[in-house]
Design a protein around this motif. Structure first.
Motif, mmCIF file in Angstrom:
data_model
loop_
_atom_site.group_PDB
_atom_site.id
_atom_site.type_symbol
_atom_site.label_atom_id
_atom_site.label_comp_id
_atom_site.label_asym_id
_atom_site.label_seq_id
_atom_site.Cartn_x
_atom_site.Cartn_y
_atom_site.Cartn_z
ATOM 1 N N ILE B 227 0.848 -1.205 0.000
ATOM 2 C CA ILE B 227 0.000 0.000 0.000
ATOM 3 C C ILE B 227 0.881 1.252 0.000
ATOM 4 N N LEU B 228 1.973 1.197 0.759
ATOM 5 C CA LEU B 228 2.875 2.354 0.839
ATOM 6 C C LEU B 228 3.734 2.483 -0.418
ATOM 7 N N GLY B 229 3.778 1.421 -1.228
ATOM 8 C CA GLY B 229 4.596 1.442 -2.439
ATOM 9 C C GLY B 229 6.071 1.225 -2.156
ATOM 10 N N ASP B 230 6.389 0.625 -1.027
ATOM 11 C CA ASP B 230 7.789 0.399 -0.651
ATOM 12 C C ASP B 230 8.241 -0.988 -1.114
ATOM 13 N N LYS B 231 9.313 -1.016 -1.893
ATOM 14 C CA LYS B 231 9.810 -2.298 -2.409
ATOM 15 C C LYS B 231 10.731 -2.947 -1.378
ATOM 16 N N VAL B 232 10.143 -3.779 -0.547
ATOM 17 C CA VAL B 232 10.903 -4.541 0.447
ATOM 18 C C VAL B 232 10.415 -5.986 0.385
ATOM 19 N N ASP B 233 11.247 -6.893 0.834
ATOM 20 C CA ASP B 233 10.904 -8.318 0.751
ATOM 21 C C ASP B 233 10.737 -8.903 2.152
ATOM 22 N N PHE B 234 9.725 -9.743 2.304
ATOM 23 C CA PHE B 234 9.475 -10.378 3.599
ATOM 24 C C PHE B 234 9.566 -11.891 3.450
ATOM 25 N N LYS B 235 10.242 -12.505 4.421
ATOM 26 C CA LYS B 235 10.430 -13.961 4.367
ATOM 27 C C LYS B 235 10.133 -14.559 5.746
ATOM 28 N N GLN B 236 9.502 -15.720 5.728
ATOM 29 C CA GLN B 236 9.176 -16.405 6.983
ATOM 30 C C GLN B 236 10.374 -17.232 7.438
ATOM 31 N N ARG B 237 11.103 -16.693 8.372
ATOM 32 C CA ARG B 237 12.310 -17.376 8.862
ATOM 33 C C ARG B 237 12.524 -17.063 10.342
ATOM 34 N N LEU B 238 13.348 -17.881 10.956
ATOM 35 C CA LEU B 238 13.671 -17.680 12.369
ATOM 36 C C LEU B 238 14.886 -16.770 12.518
ATOM 37 N N VAL B 239 14.870 -15.930 13.541
ATOM 38 C CA VAL B 239 16.002 -15.022 13.733
ATOM 39 C C VAL B 239 17.278 -15.775 14.100
ATOM 40 N N GLU B 240 17.110 -16.940 14.720
ATOM 41 C CA GLU B 240 18.300 -17.696 15.132
ATOM 42 C C GLU B 240 18.791 -18.621 14.029
ATOM 43 N N GLN B 241 18.028 -18.658 12.927
ATOM 44 C CA GLN B 241 18.419 -19.556 11.817
ATOM 45 C C GLN B 241 17.874 -18.939 10.532
ATOM 46 N N THR B 242 18.559 -17.895 10.056
ATOM 47 C CA THR B 242 17.993 -17.078 8.976
ATOM 48 C C THR B 242 18.130 -17.728 7.602
ATOM 49 N N ARG B 243 19.035 -18.650 7.461
ATOM 50 C CA ARG B 243 19.300 -19.368 6.198
ATOM 51 C C ARG B 243 19.850 -18.452 5.100
ATOM 52 N N PHE B 244 20.402 -17.309 5.471
ATOM 53 C CA PHE B 244 21.094 -16.471 4.490
ATOM 54 C C PHE B 244 22.566 -16.874 4.456
ATOM 55 N N PRO B 245 23.223 -16.638 3.324
ATOM 56 C CA PRO B 245 24.672 -16.909 3.273
ATOM 57 C C PRO B 245 25.441 -16.014 4.242
ATOM 58 N N ARG B 264 18.628 -18.654 25.731
ATOM 59 C CA ARG B 264 19.327 -19.554 24.792
ATOM 60 C C ARG B 264 19.207 -19.031 23.358
ATOM 61 N N ILE B 265 18.025 -18.550 23.016
ATOM 62 C CA ILE B 265 17.800 -18.069 21.645
ATOM 63 C C ILE B 265 18.449 -16.687 21.444
ATOM 64 N N ILE B 266 18.557 -15.925 22.513
ATOM 65 C CA ILE B 266 19.278 -14.636 22.411
ATOM 66 C C ILE B 266 20.714 -14.908 21.959
ATOM 67 N N HIS B 267 21.346 -15.880 22.599
ATOM 68 C CA HIS B 267 22.721 -16.227 22.208
ATOM 69 C C HIS B 267 22.761 -16.703 20.754
ATOM 70 N N ASP B 268 21.831 -17.592 20.397
ATOM 71 C CA ASP B 268 21.810 -18.125 19.027
ATOM 72 C C ASP B 268 21.591 -17.004 18.006
ATOM 73 N N THR B 269 20.753 -16.039 18.378
ATOM 74 C CA THR B 269 20.425 -14.958 17.441
ATOM 75 C C THR B 269 21.604 -14.007 17.248
ATOM 76 N N VAL B 270 22.303 -13.707 18.325
ATOM 77 C CA VAL B 270 23.488 -12.847 18.190
ATOM 78 C C VAL B 270 24.543 -13.565 17.356
ATOM 79 N N ARG B 271 24.682 -14.865 17.596
ATOM 80 C CA ARG B 271 25.649 -15.641 16.805
ATOM 81 C C ARG B 271 25.265 -15.606 15.324
ATOM 82 N N GLU B 272 23.974 -15.742 15.059
ATOM 83 C CA GLU B 272 23.494 -15.731 13.673
ATOM 84 C C GLU B 272 23.668 -14.347 13.042
ATOM 85 N N ALA B 273 23.417 -13.315 13.824
ATOM 86 C CA ALA B 273 23.607 -11.949 13.314
ATOM 87 C C ALA B 273 25.073 -11.722 12.967
ATOM 88 N N ALA B 274 25.946 -12.263 13.793
ATOM 89 C CA ALA B 274 27.385 -12.125 13.527
ATOM 90 C C ALA B 274 27.762 -12.868 12.241
#
Lengths: 125, 356
Positions: B227-245, B264-274
């Motif tokens: 509706i806003l006309g913003d070209k962004v992409d949304f994907k159903q994924r977990l923050v602790e396991q994003t599956r991006f390269p 436990r997931i906070i640690h996993d998510t920071v690791r994944e963000a790194a």
């Protein structure tokens, strides 16, 4: 006492929040059950809730009346005295009664939530 | 000036709008200076502290003192009630127009300019099965969960974020990487995508991806962006396991995410963000302020919010040292977060971390 939600099954009463199944938080702070009692007596809890609900309903009506009065005056539709002397028709009265029933339910549904007995333990607070 | 399209779900009636308007005002009154519970209860706690002659930092003792006061119990009653009233009203309003709202989501699912990628085999981990903030059915079990969340947070933000004002402000505070390159941004647990679209407006040429576990949230996020006309992409994924390269993103972003994750997931998510943030890239976190240095009443409030407002993980998050966790997994936090409250919202602070 652990997670109070663990003992819950399916239930739904009136407009209460529906906790249709057990939540499964992993550790952390145990979540209180769906109807915690905060005051010394569940009747007091219900009374407070009814007062707040009543205030909400009063505001809803006042907001609507303010909007109506502004619109009526802006459009030059009615003089205020006409509103004072208005009486609903039979059909309109049925609608008004249905609205009144909804009003009663909104405010006094708390009476249905009251437990039959007062919890003996304060562990769930 | 171009007006921003309204993406807020429409309520069924003027009655419902006015009712929620009341809840918004009532919430502000009882949690703010109107009823002034905080100052009065905290004064009572400080008096007890003075009497015992040493800092009152034992939560069990603080709880007992607050609950011993009629004022403390009433505070709890009212805080719980306003939240319940909000959801009751939204339940009634959305239920009466469920088929219309459902069709609205379906209409936008396949429309652009951005994309929506839902995973039909997605498995929700048990820890997300929580009715956060008492939201009925939580974040993902109702097709309309995203609409519930959008209007629910409107009340929470007191109408100050109807046009994503807060998200735009916070996003604009995220520092650039040292080389100023921003080609790709990841918005972790983006919910209804307000930060995601705010990033697009700030970096219109960058690729912006928002991920979340909740399909209903992502559908509302996609609808909003379309509706806003913003070209962004949304994907159903977990923050602790994003599956991006590895090393994909110049900026990775997390707005009020961590306090809704087990430790436990906070640690996993920071690791994944790194893992997915490139060297020199920024990991920007906005979340609840920690409990360190808080007044006795603020310590009580944190516990109350956790136990009585469906925030089971928030206490552990506020007690942890996120800066240490960020450092442990390969980030350098440029500025000490203490005292850096963000966005004009007293409950938030930020951590701006650079991937080393």
């Amino acid at each position: 006492m652990g997670n109070a939600l663990g003992a819950l099954g399916t239930f739904s009463i009136g407009l209460r929040l529906v906790f249709e199944e057990t939540q499964t938080p992993e550790g952390g702070t145990p979540i209180v059950g769906p109807d915690p009692v905060y005051l010394q007596d569940p009747v007091l809890d219900a009374t407070v809730r009814m007062v707040v609900e009543l205030a909400a309903q009063v505001w809803v009506e006042r907001e609507r009346r303010l909007a109506l009065e502004v619109l009526i005056e802006d459009h030059g539709i009615l003089e205020r005295g006409v509103l004072e002397n208005f009486r609903p028709s039979a059909t309109q009265a049925i609608t008004f009664k249905a609205e009144r029933d909804r009003f009663m339910e909104d405010i006094f549904k708390e009476l249905r939530r009251l437990p039959i007995t007062v919890p003996k333990s304060k562990d769930d607070q | 000036m171009k007006s921003t399209p309204n993406t807020m779900p429409k309520l069924a009636s003027r009655h419902d709008t006015a009712y929620l308007d009341f809840v918004e005002g009532f919430r502000e009154y009882i949690l703010g200076k109107g009823a002034n519970f905080e100052d009065r209860l905290n004064a009572n706690l400080l008096a007890a502290e003075e009497e015992q002659g040493f800092p009152l930092d034992d939560l069990e003792k603080i709880k007992a003192l607050v609950w011993a006061q009629p004022l403390g119990r009433l505070h709890g009653r009212l805080a719980r009630t306003q939240q319940e009233m909000k959801w009751h009203a939204l339940q009634r309003s959305f239920e009466s127009q469920r088929s219309v709202l459902s069709a609205e989501l379906a209409y936008w699912d396949s429309r652009g300019p951005g994309t929506l990628e839902l995973d039909s085999s997605f498995q929700y981990p048990p820890y997300v099965n929580v009715h956060f903030h008492l939201q009925p059915k939580g974040y993902y079990k109702d097709e309309l969960s995203g609409f519930f969340y959008h209007y629910g947070t409107k009340v929470f933000f007191r109408g100050d974020n109807d046009q994503d004002e807060l998200h735009e402000k916070l996003v604009s505070r995220v520092p650039l990487p040292k080389d100023s390159k921003v080609n790709k941004i990841l918005d972790l647990a983006c919910s209804i995508g307000q930060s995601t679209t705010a990033f697009h407006r700030l970096y219109p040429k960058a690729e912006i991806i928002g991920i979340d576990y909740s399909a209903p949230m992502l559908r509302v996020a996609h609808r909003r962006a379309a509706i806003l006309g913003d070209k962004v992409d949304f994907k159903q994924r977990l923050v602790e396991q994003t599956r991006f390269p590895d090393a994909q993103f110049d900026i990775t972003f997390a707005f009020i995410v961590f306090h809704e994750l087990p430790l436990r997931i906070i640690h996993d998510t920071v690791r994944e963000a790194a893992r997915v943030t490139r060297k020199g890239g920024i990991f920007a976190v906005f979340d609840f302020t920690g409990t360190a240095g808080k007044s006795p009443f603020q310590l009580y409030h944190r516990w109350f919010d956790a136990r009585h407002n469906g925030e089971p993980y928030s206490q552990d998050f506020c007690d942890c040292h996120l800066q240490d966790i960020l450092t442990r997994y390969g980030f350098h936090v440029a500025a000490a977060p203490d005292g850096q409250r963000s966005g004009g919202a007293g409950y938030l602070q930020h951590w701006f971390a650079t991937r080393v």
